[in-house]
Design an enzyme around this catalytic site. Structure first.
Site, PDB file in Angstrom:
ATOM      1  N   LYS A  64       0.886  -1.163   0.000  1.00  0.00           N
ATOM      2  CA  LYS A  64       0.000   0.000   0.000  1.00  0.00           C
ATOM      3  C   LYS A  64       0.922   1.211   0.000  1.00  0.00           C
ATOM      4  CE  LYS A  64      -4.152   1.852   0.170  1.00  0.00           C
ATOM      5  NZ  LYS A  64      -5.188   1.701  -0.881  1.00  0.00           N
TER       6      LYS A  64
ATOM      7  N   ASP B 198      -6.951 -15.852   2.707  1.00  0.00           N
ATOM      8  CA  ASP B 198      -8.325 -16.346   2.892  1.00  0.00           C
ATOM      9  C   ASP B 198      -9.128 -16.147   1.612  1.00  0.00           C
ATOM     10  OD1 ASP B 198      -7.850 -16.988   5.560  1.00  0.00           O
ATOM     11  OD2 ASP B 198      -9.774 -16.159   6.237  1.00  0.00           O
TER      12      ASP B 198
HETATM   13 MG    MG Z   1      -5.855 -15.943   8.615  1.00  0.00          MG
END
Ligand code: MG
Ligand code: IPM
Length: 361
Positions: free
Chosen positions: A191, A251
């Site tokens: 970022k 994830d």
């Molecule tokens: Mg995690």
């Protein structure tokens, strides 16, 4: 020489999925693999046993072992404990104490599971990404941290995002080396438009890239990377990123493959010693029911054989055995999609483990 494996089942579904992975290791041992396994509590189980999520004996065992196999930590019953003794601290403590700075999280779509993804099959078919997450630094460990009271009486929470050049360099080398063995494309996620710390991250990645002229290095802001992962994930080969961005993006990448129940991980130190765990958590809602998917843990054993025990052939055999049980139509609940349930057989955690062992032998 006998290789020592520390087995840390942890909490929730941890003990159930670890039992299946241990079955696989036992079967390899019966076939001649020279290993010794020792079990110890960690996370909530560690807290119950000793008042600490990472008991001293467990840490000592992990330190003297060649590799560590971990289930998962955490559960509702420990959520109100002070943050310093919560189960997650057991996991973070192991990562920090053993200097497991390089976290490899592959996201591979098994062709048998193309329908299990919520994304269109053409978007994810053939997906094979490796996320390299920095695991012992960044905002997870940065000081100062805490909750303080301001002069006006209001509370203020604070954490610190810090990376030293040497920390960025070593995870950079890790990622470039992996890219060299794969498609030679590395995307560094930061970022840098907002955070100085990741501006430095980008600068150091560019510097490290000079040692790997064959690898094509690109940079992407984390918000865009999250979007690209669900828009066109196959543009990625290897991604390297900070601790927290890697937590989130892995994830996200996991879901591309249909189920987080399929994905293994390796956390390595500078010498190839490692801790191996499924990337899903302890899933307290389904714990103790014999329904969890043990394949991510079994595939973590394959990573252990490959990265820490130098047993590439056995690692390949486990991965083939997993493909075979999927070909046979065996599915735990998480990978049984309604649209493909024809010809599929719903199996329990232990039935899946038995089937992998049978496919191995
Ligand atoms: Mg995690
Ligand atoms: C992970 C987990 C952990 C993390 C938690 C359990 C501390 O989410 O391994 O991705 O945030 O690193």
């Amino acid at each position: 020489m006998t290789k020592k494996i520390a087995v840390l089942p942890g909490d929730g579904i941890g003990p159930e999925i670890i039992a299946e992975a241990v079955k696989v290791l036992e079967s390899l041992r019966a076939g001649g693999l020279d290993i010794e396994m020792n079990e110890a509590p960690v996370g909530g189980a560690g807290y119950e046993a000793s008042g600490k999520p990472l008991p001293d004996d467990t840490l000592a065992l992990a330190k003297e072992s060649d590799a560590i196999l971990l289930g998962a930590v955490g559960g509702h019953q420990w959520e109100s404990l002070d943050i310093s003794v919560r189960p997650e601290k057991g996991l973070l403590g192991l990562r920090a104490e053993l200097e497991l700075f390089s976290n490899l999280r592959p996201a591979i779509l098994y062709k048998q599971l193309a329908d299990a993804s919520t994304l269109k099959p053409e978007v994810v078919a053939g997906l094979d990404i490796m996320i390299v997450r920095e695991l012992t630094g960044g905002i997870y460990f940065g000081q100062p941290r805490g909750v303080r009271t301001l002069d006006n009486g209001e509370k203020q929470g604070f954490n610190t995002l810090v990376y030293a050049e040497s920390e960025i360099e070593r995870i950079g080398h890790s990622a470039f080396k992996i890219a060299m063995k794969r498609g030679k494309k590395l995307c560094s996620v930061d970022k840098a438009n907002v955070l100085e710390c990741t501006e430095l991250w980008r600068e150091v990645m560019i510097r490290v890239s000079k040692d790997y002229p064959e690898v094509e290095l690109s940079h992407m802001y984390v918000d865009n990377a999250a979007m690209q992962l669900v828009r066109a994930p196959k543009q990625f080969d290897v991604m390297v990123t900070t601790n927290m961005f890697g937590d989130i993006l892995s994830d996200c990448a996991a879901m591309l493959t249909g189920s987080i129940g399929m994905l293994p991980s390796a956390s390595l130190d500078a010498n190839g010693k490692g801790m191996y765990e499924p990337i899903h958590g302890s899933a307290p809602d389904i714990a103790g029911q014999n329904v969890a998917n043990p394949l991510a843990t079994i595939l973590s054993v394959a990573m252990m054989l490959r990265y820490s025990l130098n047993e590439t052939e056995l690692a390949n055999r486990i991965e083939s055995a997993v493909e075979k049980v999927l070909d046979q139509g065996l599915r735990t609940a998480d990978i049984l999609s309604d649209s493909t349930s024809d010809g599929m057989q719903k199996v329990s955690t232990s039935e899946m483990g038995d089937a992998v062992v049978a496919a191995l032998t």
